[in-house]
Scaffold this active site. Structure first.
Site, short mmCIF file in Angstrom:
data_model
loop_
_atom_site.label_atom_id
_atom_site.label_comp_id
_atom_site.label_asym_id
_atom_site.label_seq_id
_atom_site.Cartn_x
_atom_site.Cartn_y
_atom_site.Cartn_z
N ASP A 53 56.96 35.08 8.50
CA ASP A 53 58.57 35.31 8.49
C ASP A 53 58.74 36.80 8.48
OD1 ASP A 53 61.14 34.82 7.98
OD2 ASP A 53 60.82 34.79 5.66
N ASP A 347 9.34 64.05 26.93
CA ASP A 347 10.40 62.91 27.47
C ASP A 347 10.88 63.65 28.77
OD1 ASP A 347 10.31 61.88 24.97
OD2 ASP A 347 12.24 62.91 24.01
N GLU A 373 3.00 56.36 26.90
CA GLU A 373 2.92 56.97 28.38
C GLU A 373 2.53 55.86 29.35
OE1 GLU A 373 -0.89 58.28 26.46
OE2 GLU A 373 1.26 57.81 25.75
#
Length: 458
Positions: A53, A347, A373
């Site tokens: 409402d 990396d 690796e």
């Protein structure tokens, strides 16, 4: 399980009436008599849809809806405003607050139940994706609710299917204020047009001259390429039967003629926001799936994926009577690269090594980072002779071209050792093939590295 509906109204008679209507249709109903209580119930995830409402003593329905839609915990809960307010400006205000629909009292039982069913069905369809997206968030992917909450619903791509110039010439410029709009006055071409373009919303007139608008909506829902595109129907005010059938076949929302321009824009924004939210969820699920099977550094498959799929590849090879070769590759003296140049350089080497692997194998081959690796390549329909040629070609590509590190400022020599084996017996476990390849790799290391060694027969 039946959907749970939260009815929010401070007038007990209204609550009882809605509760009786919904319970008769086998919905579970819970109630709240103020906005604060409603917010608490929703935050505890105790409902699937809210019937709200507007005029309440503590917080009005507009503010309750706004808070629900701006909170990541409750953003996804459908909200239908059920109120005595009936002006177009009130409807637009409710839709702008985030309401999924705005129904004016007295509400037809049939219309009310149809809207509750369609919205709860939509919510349940996205709940599983939401749970997967939450899991994605827990493993580091941004929660999709943040983008959805910030989305204005503007800048969408809309197809308007209407064969009455007096209608589309009025509606298209209104929509064009916020979106890109294509008009299709030929309904028989609309489905092809929709399938060929990535629309955010289809607006379909249900009162086409020589074509059944509901049939078009049904065709849109049945076609894979358009199944998830929101449908907004335009209908005459006295055609409830047609609207209800539309909701049953998958129409998401509707507007009655004469169309209020502001309400048209508000409902279009609502549907486009919902579509984008669904896309955010799907993207999150896709990202989580990719993270589960992909090594984040190299972009190759991870060990988990390899172990779950290599057995299947072995079974397929045995069933078809085809050869299957497997190689294990190890970067020589990788620890010294890390010790000498640092882990960032290591990396860099791993990423470039993965790139060279991808360039050396076929689409049907499976390449994975096995750990550190060490890498594994599984080659269906490949015997030891061909596998040896591929391995030697890869070994040379590594040894003959130095690897760039430290953002290209340095280049270092890298070599690899490779062990190869082959599936030799029909029911041989692939784990045994992997073990023989590992033993061959050990011999390659022992014999001086930078070489390919083929495993002895089992």
């Amino acid at each position: 399980m039946s959907a749970r509906v939260l009815v929010v109204d401070d007038v007990p008679a209204n609550v009882k009436l809605l509760e009786a209507r919904l319970s008769a249709e086998y919905f579970d109903v819970i109630t709240a008599n103020c906005g604060t209580q409603a917010l608490e119930i929703c935050q505890r995830a105790e409902c699937d849809i809210v019937l709200l409402d507007v005029m309440m003593p503590d917080i009005d329905g507009f503010e309750v809806c706004r808070r629900l839609k701006s909170d990541p915990r409750t953003h996804f809960i459908p909200v239908v405003m059920v109120t005595a307010l009936d002006s177009p400006s009130d409807r637009v205000r409710g839709l702008d607050a985030g309401a999924d629909d705005f129904l004016t009292k007295p509400v037809s039982d049939i219309v009310l139940i149809a809207r509750v069913r369609s919205l709860t069905r939509l919510k349940m369809m996205t709940d599983e994706m939401r749970m997967r997206a939450i899991t994605s968030h827990e493993i580091g992917i941004q929660a999709p609710e943040r983008e959805a909450i910030a989305d204005t619903g503007k800048g969408g791509k809309i197809l308007l299917v209407d064969d009455r110039p007096s209608s589309y010439e009025r509606l298209a410029p209104v929509l064009a204020e916020e979106h890109t709009v294509d008009v299709e006055p030929n309904p028989s071409e609309a489905l092809f047009h929709a399938a060929e373009n990535n629309y955010d919303l289809l607006i379909v007139s249900l009162n086409l001259e020589n074509y059944d608008g509901l049939r078009l909506c049904s065709q849109v829902r049945s076609l894979e390429r358009t199944r998830s595109v929101p449908l907004l129907a335009l209908s005459e005010a006295d055609d409830n039967t047609q609207l209800l059938r539309g909701l049953e076949i998958g129409v998401n929302d509707y507007l009655l003629r004469p169309v209020d321009k502001n309400e048209l824009l508000a409902r279009a924004r609502t549907q486009i926001r919902r579509r984008r939210y669904t896309h955010y969820l799907r993207d999150s699920v896709q990202n989580s799936l990719e993270m589960a099977i992909t090594d984040p550094l190299t972009g190759l498959h991870n060990r988990r994926y390899l172990e779950s799929h290599v057995g299947t590849l072995g079974e397929q090879a045995a069933a078809r009577g085809k050869p299957l070769a497997l190689m294990i590759l190890d970067i020589d003296f990788f620890k010294s690269i890390n010790d000498t140049y640092g882990h960032d350089a290591g990396d860099d080497v791993l990423r470039e090594f993965a790139t060279r692997i991808r360039k050396s194998i076929r689409g049907i081959d499976l390449a994975a980072r096995y750990g550190g690796e060490e890498f594994v390549i599984v080659m269906p329909e490949t015997d030891l002779h061909v596998a040896g040629i591929i391995a030697e070609r890869l070994r040379r590509s590594i040894a003959n071209e130095p690897f760039s590190i430290e953002k290209g400022t340095k280049r270092i020599e890298v070599t690899i050792s490779v062990g190869i084996s082959m599936l030799e017996k029909k029911n041989e476990p692939v784990a045994d093939v992997l073990k023989r390849a590992d033993q061959a790799l050990y011999r390659a290391k022992h014999d001086g590295r930078n070489r390919v060694v083929v495993a002895d027969a089992a």
